[in-house]
Motif scaffolding. Structure first.
Motif, mmCIF file in Angstrom:
data_model
loop_
_atom_site.group_PDB
_atom_site.id
_atom_site.type_symbol
_atom_site.label_atom_id
_atom_site.label_comp_id
_atom_site.label_asym_id
_atom_site.label_seq_id
_atom_site.Cartn_x
_atom_site.Cartn_y
_atom_site.Cartn_z
ATOM 1 N N VAL A 17 -3.978 6.818 5.114
ATOM 2 C CA VAL A 17 -3.978 5.511 4.452
ATOM 3 C C VAL A 17 -3.481 5.668 3.021
ATOM 4 O O VAL A 17 -2.662 4.877 2.536
ATOM 5 N N TRP A 18 -3.960 6.700 2.342
ATOM 6 C CA TRP A 18 -3.477 6.969 0.989
ATOM 7 C C TRP A 18 -1.958 7.157 1.003
ATOM 8 O O TRP A 18 -1.245 6.608 0.150
ATOM 9 N N ALA A 19 -1.452 7.929 1.973
ATOM 10 C CA ALA A 19 -0.023 8.221 2.042
ATOM 11 C C ALA A 19 0.799 6.950 2.202
ATOM 12 O O ALA A 19 1.793 6.753 1.493
ATOM 13 N N ILE A 20 0.386 6.077 3.102
ATOM 14 C CA ILE A 20 1.183 4.869 3.341
ATOM 15 C C ILE A 20 1.093 3.913 2.159
ATOM 16 O O ILE A 20 2.069 3.257 1.809
ATOM 17 N N THR A 71 -1.229 0.837 18.183
ATOM 18 C CA THR A 71 -0.850 0.929 16.772
ATOM 19 C C THR A 71 0.269 1.948 16.586
ATOM 20 O O THR A 71 1.267 1.691 15.907
ATOM 21 N N TYR A 72 0.103 3.109 17.212
ATOM 22 C CA TYR A 72 1.113 4.168 17.118
ATOM 23 C C TYR A 72 2.430 3.714 17.752
ATOM 24 O O TYR A 72 3.505 3.919 17.175
ATOM 25 N N ALA A 73 2.344 3.070 18.912
ATOM 26 C CA ALA A 73 3.551 2.611 19.613
ATOM 27 C C ALA A 73 4.319 1.595 18.779
ATOM 28 O O ALA A 73 5.557 1.635 18.728
ATOM 29 N N ARG A 74 3.615 0.712 18.116
ATOM 30 C CA ARG A 74 4.295 -0.303 17.291
ATOM 31 C C ARG A 74 5.069 0.355 16.151
ATOM 32 O O ARG A 74 6.177 -0.078 15.825
ATOM 33 N N ALA A 75 4.498 1.398 15.571
ATOM 34 C CA ALA A 75 5.223 2.115 14.520
ATOM 35 C C ALA A 75 6.415 2.854 15.121
ATOM 36 O O ALA A 75 7.524 2.831 14.572
ATOM 37 N N TYR A 76 6.181 3.504 16.254
ATOM 38 C CA TYR A 76 7.244 4.256 16.918
ATOM 39 C C TYR A 76 8.419 3.339 17.277
ATOM 40 O O TYR A 76 9.578 3.721 17.141
ATOM 41 N N LEU A 77 8.097 2.127 17.725
ATOM 42 C CA LEU A 77 9.129 1.157 18.087
ATOM 43 C C LEU A 77 9.657 0.396 16.865
ATOM 44 O O LEU A 77 10.429 -0.549 17.008
ATOM 45 N N LEU A 97 -2.288 -4.461 13.248
ATOM 46 C CA LEU A 97 -3.210 -3.785 14.154
ATOM 47 C C LEU A 97 -3.878 -2.587 13.476
ATOM 48 O O LEU A 97 -5.049 -2.307 13.726
ATOM 49 N N ALA A 98 -3.157 -1.918 12.602
ATOM 50 C CA ALA A 98 -3.722 -0.758 11.899
ATOM 51 C C ALA A 98 -4.931 -1.164 11.047
ATOM 52 O O ALA A 98 -5.861 -0.369 10.883
ATOM 53 N N ARG A 99 -4.921 -2.376 10.533
ATOM 54 C CA ARG A 99 -6.061 -2.856 9.736
ATOM 55 C C ARG A 99 -7.332 -2.970 10.575
ATOM 56 O O ARG A 99 -8.439 -2.916 10.051
ATOM 57 N N ILE A 100 -7.180 -3.135 11.867
ATOM 58 C CA ILE A 100 -8.324 -3.180 12.785
ATOM 59 C C ILE A 100 -8.647 -1.768 13.283
ATOM 60 O O ILE A 100 -9.797 -1.357 13.333
ATOM 61 N N THR A 101 -7.602 -1.035 13.641
ATOM 62 C CA THR A 101 -7.764 0.297 14.233
ATOM 63 C C THR A 101 -8.388 1.286 13.260
ATOM 64 O O THR A 101 -9.297 2.037 13.639
ATOM 65 N N PHE A 102 -7.923 1.308 12.013
ATOM 66 C CA PHE A 102 -8.382 2.310 11.049
ATOM 67 C C PHE A 102 -9.899 2.351 10.875
ATOM 68 O O PHE A 102 -10.506 3.421 11.035
ATOM 69 N N PRO A 103 -10.572 1.234 10.557
ATOM 70 C CA PRO A 103 -12.022 1.348 10.339
ATOM 71 C C PRO A 103 -12.795 1.751 11.592
ATOM 72 O O PRO A 103 -13.800 2.464 11.504
ATOM 73 N N ILE A 104 -12.304 1.323 12.751
ATOM 74 C CA ILE A 104 -12.997 1.694 13.991
ATOM 75 C C ILE A 104 -12.819 3.179 14.259
ATOM 76 O O ILE A 104 -13.783 3.888 14.579
#
Length: 177
Positions: free
Chosen positions: A62-65, A134-140, A149-156
């Motif tokens: 998260v820091w990196a992005i 989340t990963y697939a969306r970035a990959y695509l 989606l990352a905003r939901i995925t990260f805290p979980i």
């Protein structure tokens, strides 16, 4: 006409299959005992450490992005997925060779332990499709949808990683080595 490409639809179908198959395979393997194999009792502190490292790397990603270090973010996230896979393999291997350890705490600590354990288990199942989508969306290269989606995925995912360590620390006094 749909804005989701054929390629993304195929990826989504694959993610759905993986998200269903993994929990089922893990549940089935929990019922399998490998006879005449030395229990892999050395694994719990290792896979708990993997959970801890995953938590640290998630925060670093998260820091990196946020600091526009996209390639570092991508490498960290890929590493987190790989660590999660290694964790899962070790966790299943341990449970296929060792009896489950009952929690020995009493009173309110017992309720806290089981609350953390149950939420950890349920969210560890829910995180599979979230991480993969989340990963697939970035990959695509669908970065807007990835970011949402990352905003939901990260805290979980962070919760699952941190509570994995907490569960280990709470139950470790009751392991019989």
């Amino acid at each position: 006409m749909s804005t989701v490409s054929l390629n993304e639809k195929q990826v989504n179908r694959g993610i759905t299959v993986i998200s269903i198959v993994i929990p089922i395979v893990v549940a089935v393997l929990f019922g399998v005992r490998i006879p005449d194999v030395e229990p892999l009792s050395f694994l719990p502190p290792i896979y708990a450490s993997i959970n801890g490292l995953t938590a640290v790397l998630l925060v670093a990603a998260v820091w990196a992005i946020k600091n526009e270090k996209r390639q570092l973010h991508q490498r960290l996230m890929t590493t987190c997925i790989a660590l999660s896979l290694v964790f899962l393999i070790m966790y299943v291997a341990y449970h296929m060779t060792s009896d489950s350890t009952p929690f020995g705490g009493e009173g309110w600590v017992r309720y806290v332990y089981y609350f953390i354990l149950i939420t950890h288990i349920l969210l560890s199942i829910a995180i599979i499709p979230l991480v993969l989508h989340t990963y697939a969306r970035a990959y695509l290269k669908n970065f807007e949808r990835h970011k949402k989606l990352a905003r939901i995925t990260f805290p979980i995912w962070l919760y699952v990683a941190v509570t994995g360590v907490i569960v280990y620390l709470m139950i470790s006094p009751y392991y019989s080595y």
